[in-house]
Scaffold this motif. Structure first.
Motif, PDB file in Angstrom:
ATOM      1  N   SER A  40     -10.421  -0.485   4.966  1.00 21.07           N
ATOM      2  CA  SER A  40     -11.148   0.338   3.995  1.00 21.07           C
ATOM      3  C   SER A  40     -10.350   0.592   2.714  1.00 21.07           C
ATOM      4  O   SER A  40     -10.828   1.247   1.812  1.00 21.07           O
ATOM      5  CB  SER A  40     -11.486   1.683   4.632  1.00 21.07           C
ATOM      6  OG  SER A  40     -10.293   2.398   4.921  1.00 21.07           O
TER       7      SER A  40
ATOM      8  N   PRO B 118      -2.914   9.987  -0.500  1.00 23.42           N
ATOM      9  CA  PRO B 118      -2.158  10.624  -1.590  1.00 23.42           C
ATOM     10  C   PRO B 118      -2.947  10.722  -2.899  1.00 23.42           C
ATOM     11  O   PRO B 118      -2.922  11.757  -3.564  1.00 23.42           O
ATOM     12  CB  PRO B 118      -0.921   9.737  -1.760  1.00 23.42           C
ATOM     13  CG  PRO B 118      -1.059   8.592  -0.830  1.00 23.42           C
ATOM     14  CD  PRO B 118      -2.188   8.849   0.085  1.00 23.42           C
ATOM     15  N   GLN B 119      -3.671   9.643  -3.238  1.00 25.36           N
ATOM     16  CA  GLN B 119      -4.417   9.657  -4.498  1.00 25.36           C
ATOM     17  C   GLN B 119      -5.573  10.642  -4.440  1.00 25.36           C
ATOM     18  O   GLN B 119      -6.014  11.165  -5.467  1.00 25.36           O
ATOM     19  CB  GLN B 119      -4.929   8.246  -4.811  1.00 25.36           C
ATOM     20  CG  GLN B 119      -3.825   7.199  -5.015  1.00 25.36           C
ATOM     21  CD  GLN B 119      -3.323   6.569  -3.716  1.00 25.36           C
ATOM     22  OE1 GLN B 119      -3.701   6.973  -2.613  1.00 25.36           O
ATOM     23  NE2 GLN B 119      -2.449   5.583  -3.835  1.00 25.36           N
TER      24      GLN B 119
ATOM     25  N   VAL C 183      -1.563   6.768   4.205  1.00 24.08           N
ATOM     26  CA  VAL C 183      -1.743   5.638   3.289  1.00 24.08           C
ATOM     27  C   VAL C 183      -2.928   5.814   2.340  1.00 24.08           C
ATOM     28  O   VAL C 183      -2.846   5.465   1.167  1.00 24.08           O
ATOM     29  CB  VAL C 183      -1.890   4.312   4.078  1.00 24.08           C
ATOM     30  CG1 VAL C 183      -2.053   3.140   3.127  1.00 24.08           C
ATOM     31  CG2 VAL C 183      -0.664   4.090   4.947  1.00 24.08           C
ATOM     32  N   THR C 184      -4.027   6.358   2.843  1.00 22.95           N
ATOM     33  CA  THR C 184      -5.232   6.405   2.013  1.00 22.95           C
ATOM     34  C   THR C 184      -5.516   7.792   1.442  1.00 22.95           C
ATOM     35  O   THR C 184      -6.585   8.031   0.902  1.00 22.95           O
ATOM     36  CB  THR C 184      -6.462   5.933   2.817  1.00 22.95           C
ATOM     37  OG1 THR C 184      -6.549   6.732   4.003  1.00 22.95           O
ATOM     38  CG2 THR C 184      -6.352   4.478   3.205  1.00 22.95           C
TER      39      THR C 184
ATOM     40  N   LYS D 259      -2.638   5.436  -8.307  1.00 25.18           N
ATOM     41  CA  LYS D 259      -3.740   4.475  -8.343  1.00 25.18           C
ATOM     42  C   LYS D 259      -3.397   3.286  -9.247  1.00 25.18           C
ATOM     43  O   LYS D 259      -4.246   2.458  -9.540  1.00 25.18           O
ATOM     44  CB  LYS D 259      -5.013   5.135  -8.873  1.00 25.18           C
ATOM     45  CG  LYS D 259      -5.639   6.119  -7.906  1.00 25.18           C
ATOM     46  CD  LYS D 259      -6.994   6.580  -8.439  1.00 25.18           C
ATOM     47  CE  LYS D 259      -7.570   7.647  -7.514  1.00 25.18           C
ATOM     48  NZ  LYS D 259      -8.856   8.172  -7.997  1.00 25.18           N
TER      49      LYS D 259
ATOM     50  N   THR E 228     -10.619   5.923  -0.513  1.00 27.03           N
ATOM     51  CA  THR E 228      -9.871   7.098  -0.972  1.00 27.03           C
ATOM     52  C   THR E 228     -10.694   8.028  -1.863  1.00 27.03           C
ATOM     53  O   THR E 228     -10.553   9.250  -1.783  1.00 27.03           O
ATOM     54  CB  THR E 228      -8.586   6.632  -1.684  1.00 27.03           C
ATOM     55  OG1 THR E 228      -7.787   5.914  -0.731  1.00 27.03           O
ATOM     56  CG2 THR E 228      -7.782   7.790  -2.209  1.00 27.03           C
TER      57      THR E 228
ATOM     58  N   GLN F 139       5.988   8.082   0.803  1.00 32.84           N
ATOM     59  CA  GLN F 139       4.564   8.189   1.130  1.00 32.84           C
ATOM     60  C   GLN F 139       4.336   9.197   2.257  1.00 32.84           C
ATOM     61  O   GLN F 139       3.433  10.021   2.200  1.00 32.84           O
ATOM     62  CB  GLN F 139       4.013   6.819   1.515  1.00 32.84           C
ATOM     63  CG  GLN F 139       2.501   6.821   1.611  1.00 32.84           C
ATOM     64  CD  GLN F 139       1.949   5.436   1.845  1.00 32.84           C
ATOM     65  OE1 GLN F 139       2.277   4.795   2.831  1.00 32.84           O
ATOM     66  NE2 GLN F 139       1.112   4.964   0.947  1.00 32.84           N
TER      67      GLN F 139
ATOM     68  N   LEU G 144       0.804  -1.234   0.000  1.00 33.66           N
ATOM     69  CA  LEU G 144       0.000   0.000   0.000  1.00 33.66           C
ATOM     70  C   LEU G 144       0.827   1.269   0.000  1.00 33.66           C
ATOM     71  O   LEU G 144       0.321   2.342   0.252  1.00 33.66           O
ATOM     72  CB  LEU G 144      -0.923   0.033   1.231  1.00 33.66           C
ATOM     73  CG  LEU G 144      -1.801  -1.177   1.488  1.00 33.66           C
ATOM     74  CD1 LEU G 144      -2.732  -0.893   2.654  1.00 33.66           C
ATOM     75  CD2 LEU G 144      -2.604  -1.541   0.249  1.00 33.66           C
ATOM     76  N   LYS G 145       2.114   1.139  -0.271  1.00 32.93           N
ATOM     77  CA  LYS G 145       2.975   2.302  -0.097  1.00 32.93           C
ATOM     78  C   LYS G 145       2.998   3.235  -1.294  1.00 32.93           C
ATOM     79  O   LYS G 145       3.560   4.315  -1.221  1.00 32.93           O
ATOM     80  CB  LYS G 145       4.397   1.836   0.235  1.00 32.93           C
ATOM     81  CG  LYS G 145       4.463   1.024   1.524  1.00 32.93           C
ATOM     82  CD  LYS G 145       5.868   0.587   1.839  1.00 32.93           C
ATOM     83  CE  LYS G 145       5.890  -0.325   3.056  1.00 32.93           C
ATOM     84  NZ  LYS G 145       7.263  -0.704   3.406  1.00 32.93           N
TER      85      LYS G 145
ATOM     86  N   VAL H  95       1.867   5.955  -4.099  1.00 34.37           N
ATOM     87  CA  VAL H  95       1.035   7.154  -3.988  1.00 34.37           C
ATOM     88  C   VAL H  95       0.215   7.375  -5.268  1.00 34.37           C
ATOM     89  O   VAL H  95      -0.351   8.424  -5.480  1.00 34.37           O
ATOM     90  CB  VAL H  95       1.900   8.398  -3.662  1.00 34.37           C
ATOM     91  CG1 VAL H  95       2.529   8.247  -2.283  1.00 34.37           C
ATOM     92  CG2 VAL H  95       2.984   8.626  -4.711  1.00 34.37           C
TER      93      VAL H  95
ATOM     94  N   GLY I 182     -10.145   7.840   6.191  1.00 31.58           N
ATOM     95  CA  GLY I 182      -9.871   6.750   5.269  1.00 31.58           C
ATOM     96  C   GLY I 182      -9.263   5.589   6.015  1.00 31.58           C
ATOM     97  O   GLY I 182      -8.130   5.193   5.784  1.00 31.58           O
ATOM     98  N   ASP I 183     -10.043   5.049   6.932  1.00 26.98           N
ATOM     99  CA  ASP I 183      -9.586   3.952   7.772  1.00 26.98           C
ATOM    100  C   ASP I 183     -10.801   3.322   8.424  1.00 26.98           C
ATOM    101  O   ASP I 183     -11.643   4.016   8.987  1.00 26.98           O
ATOM    102  CB  ASP I 183      -8.639   4.477   8.858  1.00 26.98           C
ATOM    103  CG  ASP I 183      -8.059   3.335   9.656  1.00 26.98           C
ATOM    104  OD1 ASP I 183      -6.916   2.956   9.372  1.00 26.98           O
ATOM    105  OD2 ASP I 183      -8.763   2.799  10.526  1.00 26.98           O
TER     106      ASP I 183
ATOM    107  N   GLU J 296      -8.933   1.399  -0.555  1.00 31.15           N
ATOM    108  CA  GLU J 296      -9.460   1.376  -1.924  1.00 31.15           C
ATOM    109  C   GLU J 296      -8.456   0.724  -2.865  1.00 31.15           C
ATOM    110  O   GLU J 296      -8.777   0.347  -3.982  1.00 31.15           O
ATOM    111  CB  GLU J 296      -9.773   2.812  -2.373  1.00 31.15           C
ATOM    112  CG  GLU J 296     -10.704   2.893  -3.568  1.00 31.15           C
ATOM    113  CD  GLU J 296     -11.343   4.272  -3.729  1.00 31.15           C
ATOM    114  OE1 GLU J 296     -11.814   4.820  -2.710  1.00 31.15           O
ATOM    115  OE2 GLU J 296     -11.360   4.793  -4.846  1.00 31.15           O
ATOM    116  N   HIS J 297      -7.226   0.565  -2.347  1.00 37.34           N
ATOM    117  CA  HIS J 297      -6.189  -0.131  -3.110  1.00 37.34           C
ATOM    118  C   HIS J 297      -6.673  -1.518  -3.526  1.00 37.34           C
ATOM    119  O   HIS J 297      -6.234  -2.047  -4.537  1.00 37.34           O
ATOM    120  CB  HIS J 297      -4.918  -0.262  -2.265  1.00 37.34           C
ATOM    121  CG  HIS J 297      -4.489   1.016  -1.599  1.00 37.34           C
ATOM    122  ND1 HIS J 297      -5.220   1.617  -0.599  1.00 37.34           N
ATOM    123  CD2 HIS J 297      -3.407   1.808  -1.790  1.00 37.34           C
ATOM    124  CE1 HIS J 297      -4.614   2.724  -0.206  1.00 37.34           C
ATOM    125  NE2 HIS J 297      -3.507   2.866  -0.914  1.00 37.34           N
TER     126      HIS J 297
ATOM    127  N   ASN K 166       2.479   3.857   8.344  1.00 38.78           N
ATOM    128  CA  ASN K 166       3.669   3.469   7.589  1.00 38.78           C
ATOM    129  C   ASN K 166       4.930   4.057   8.214  1.00 38.78           C
ATOM    130  O   ASN K 166       5.917   4.285   7.544  1.00 38.78           O
ATOM    131  CB  ASN K 166       3.485   3.963   6.137  1.00 38.78           C
ATOM    132  CG  ASN K 166       4.441   3.305   5.178  1.00 38.78           C
ATOM    133  OD1 ASN K 166       5.198   2.401   5.545  1.00 38.78           O
ATOM    134  ND2 ASN K 166       4.433   3.752   3.934  1.00 38.78           N
TER     135      ASN K 166
END
Ligand code: SF4
Lengths: 201, 465
Positions: free
Chosen positions: A76, B38-39, B35-36, A35, B146, B82, A30-31, A33, B127-128, A78-79, B64
């Motif tokens: 949760s 950046p996008q 983690v959730t 999609k 995300t 990240q 998950l690292k 950044v 986002g968790d 979304e990855h 992280n």
């Protein structure tokens, strides 16, 4: 987001229940950044096993995933949705999904259709017997069809409409910007704000 | 007809409602981590959109990040990027961030309450999936993906279909040595991991009322582990006392106005829930998991169940798979299971009360030679508080490792991970395959059981010492 109306492709039967998002993509993946690039992490713990269904040659190129009940539970991330999409899946058909996973899929453009577990069992048998048979997922009619197979699936009305129209959720909400402004006027003064920062004395 | 607690809070946040559409909900507090997000920030940039309410947004670094050498650059370059991306995004969009080394850095669900930002009657998202933790204050709090993070950043709202309502009524006095963690593990074992799907759950009853805020947060935290959209509890004097005086708590006349409103936040006597579950807390004992989902648990005094005895075929298959992964055999006594690692921490049990409870058990004893014990405070302030009480000394003298704040071994993402085949007793919330590191095996336990297990080397309660 691209509009979605129908998709035709082959399917992959994932005969496992309770596949949580840590299984779909473990945390170490998950690292990133972006999609993209998450396909390597998809079902990572099982990928080295040659007998794992994703590694079976007859299912290569499948774009419709058919998992067991309670798919996408847990984290949760979304990855998980991106990993499925990056790998090439366009549709997931199952009997029960975790709420967040289903929500994430709808936003990211992965179609998640719900059918009875009985239908899933039939679908599994069908796919295993005819692994190269194309299935058509019709979002307009909410139907899955193949030669010798047909079933209706459920998807909530609003998500279906957004997917069919290819609508960006944020743009849609911003059409109500004046309502949000009005709402903000009515918020009580005692509601907390993060700024300016305050620290413990 | 009366309304339930969740219906009241929900109704107070509806910006737009229309037939056949989800309600558009206003979000009072948006918590962000590396983690959730950046996008989501990327999406804003691409669309040229600002963060609508930076003053309702808060970022921290937790998932992280390492828990050793936090004054040094993060060793893993991908992780470093990240974390740096979050710092850049926070600076660019004007969002307050608590970075490693900052006094208010910590696990996102620990710092919200600690800063007094988590309050009754709010809508809180992050986002968790463990965002439900904040529901312990009488807030509607839930995890989002995300795309939704981006949506909240851009609009401070979220379209949401109204969930059904459920009451979990917990009555009776908790026996000695039984904690909030045991209540929620027992509940999930009873109802299954999908039992709450589609519901906002209200935990209520005399047992809940008697719990501290820390204990209440532990229970709400694990709502997602049985599928619930959110878990919440009616605010009461315990809640108000916890919030009062914290940095972002209302003051003066605003405090009075807030409390007056908060007191209305309880389910009306004639409110009807779509479902109800009852649990007798006086019958509970320390609970531990044997399998690979949080519903696969039994009392510590019990044995590993035989999958063949499960009536449901799907349960039977899942149990067989789980036992294989966990390398356990049916009939084996839970107390006979040896562990390699004990992890005390996470947003479930990384608060000061959890550390105190474990320290009390550990004090004057030694961690078994065969065990490595990691103690990871949930936030930098919890760490400081613990150190001011000398808890760090107790843990260190017993042979445990005392770490800096973060998610640590709760998830196998940062350097704190289980090795393949390693077995842990963990106070976190997920025992999924590989959750704490590829091939790692997890038994979920309370802080008391974690501490006793560290001493004996096998799953134990303080009473066994
Ligand atoms: S401590 Fe664990 S469950 Fe909590 S936020 Fe961190 S990774 Fe998630």
């Amino acid at each position: 987001m691209d509009k979605f109306s129908t998709h035709t492709g082959t399917a992959l039967p994932l005969r496992r229940s309770n596949v949580d998002t840590d299984q779909i993509i473990p945390a170490v993946y998950l690292k990133r950044v972006t999609k993209t690039g998450f396909e390597d992490g998809l079902f990572a713990a099982w990928r080295n096993d040659p007998s794992f269904v994703l590694n079976q040659p007859q299912y290569a190129g499948a774009s419709i995933l058919v998992p067991g009940p309670d798919f996408g539970t847990g984290s949760s991330r979304e990855h998980a949705v991106w990993a499925l999409q990056n790998y090439g899946f366009k549709v997931v058909i199952g009997s029960r999904f975790a709420d967040i996973f289903r929500g994430n899929s709808g936003k990211a453009g992965l179609v998640v259709g719900v059918v009875d577990q009985k239908i899933i069992e039939e679908l599994w048998d069908f796919i295993e017997e005819h692994p190269s048979a194309p299935l058509t997922v019709d979002l307009v009619e909410r139907q899955i069809t193949a030669e010798g197979f047909q079933a209706d699936f459920e998807i909530d009305y609003y998500t279906r409409w957004r997917l069919l129209e290819g609508l960006d959720d944020i743009g849609l909400t911003l059409r109500s910007a004046d309502l949000i402004d009005q709402f903000e006027q009515t918020r009580p003064a005692f509601k907390p704000k993060t700024l300016p920062a305050r620290v413990a004395s | 007809m009366g309304r339930t607690l969740s219906e009241k809070v929900w109704d107070d946040h509806v910006v737009r409602a229309a037939e056949g559409e989800p309600d558009l909900l206003y979000i009072d507090l948006h918590l962000v981590h590396e983690v959730t997000s950046p996008q989501a920030f990327d999406g804003l940039r691409q669309a040229g959109r600002p963060v609508r309410r930076p003053d309702l947004t808060l970022a921290t670094e937790d998932h992280n990040t390492p828990t050793l050498n936090i004054d040094q650059p993060i060793a893993d370059p991908v992780s470093r990027t990240q974390v740096q991306t979050l710092r850049n995004n926070a600076a660019e969009f004007g969002v307050r961030i608590h970075s490693l080394g900052d006094l208010d850095q910590g696990i996102v669900h620990i710092i919200g309450p600690q800063l007094g930002l988590t309050q009754p009657g709010l809508t809180v998202v992050c986002g968790d999936s463990h965002t439900a933790t904040h529901g312990a204050f009488g807030a509607i709090a839930f995890g989002i993906g995300t795309s939704e993070v981006e949506h909240v950043l851009a609009t401070q709202t979220l379209p949401q279909a109204r969930p059904k309502t459920m009451a979990v009524n917990v009555h009776g006095e908790l026996p000695v040595g039984v904690t909030a963690k045991d209540i929620v593990l027992a509940l999930i074992a009873k109802v299954g991991t999908g039992g709450g799907q589609g519901y906002i759950v209200e935990y209520r009853g005399s047992t809940i009322e008697a719990l501290s805020m820390e204990g209440r947060m532990t229970i709400c935290n694990m709502s997602i582990e049985w599928g619930a959209k959110a878990g919440m509890m009616a605010p009461d004097e315990t809640t108000f006392a916890y919030v009062k005086g914290r940095p972002h708590a209302p003051e003066g006349a605003e405090w009075d106005a807030a409390v007056e409103y908060w007191k209305t936040l309880r389910s009306d006597d004639d409110a009807v829930f779509d479902a109800e579950i009852d649990l007798d807390a006086s019958q509970l004992s320390p609970f531990v998991t044997w399998g690979t989902n949080p519903g696969q648990g039994v009392p510590l005094a019990a044995s590993v169940p035989d999958p063949e005895t499960f009536a449901d075929e799907a349960d039977r298959t899942a149990a067989k798979k789980a036992l294989e992964y966990m390398a356990l055999t049916p009939g084996q006594k839970m107390r006979d299971i040896n562990v390699d690692t004990v992890f005390l921490g996470s947003c479930t049990n990384g608060r000061i009360e959890d550390l105190r409870a474990a320290a009390e058990v550990i004090q004057g004893r030694q961690v078994a030679d065969t065990v490595r014990m990691l103690v990871v405070p949930g936030s930098a302030r919890v760490r400081l508080q613990a150190e001011s009480e000398g808890l760090d000394i107790i843990f260190k003298e017993a042979g445990a490792e005392w770490r800096a704040a973060g998610c640590s071994m709760c998830l196998g993402m940062n350097p704190d991970q289980l090795a393949p085949g390693e077995r842990a007793a963990s106070t976190s919330n997920r025992n999924f395959e590989g959750r704490q590191g590829k091939g790692g095996r997890t038994h979920l336990v309370s802080p008391l059981v974690a501490a006793a297990t560290a001493v004996t080397g096998h799953l134990s309660a303080p009473a066994d010492l």
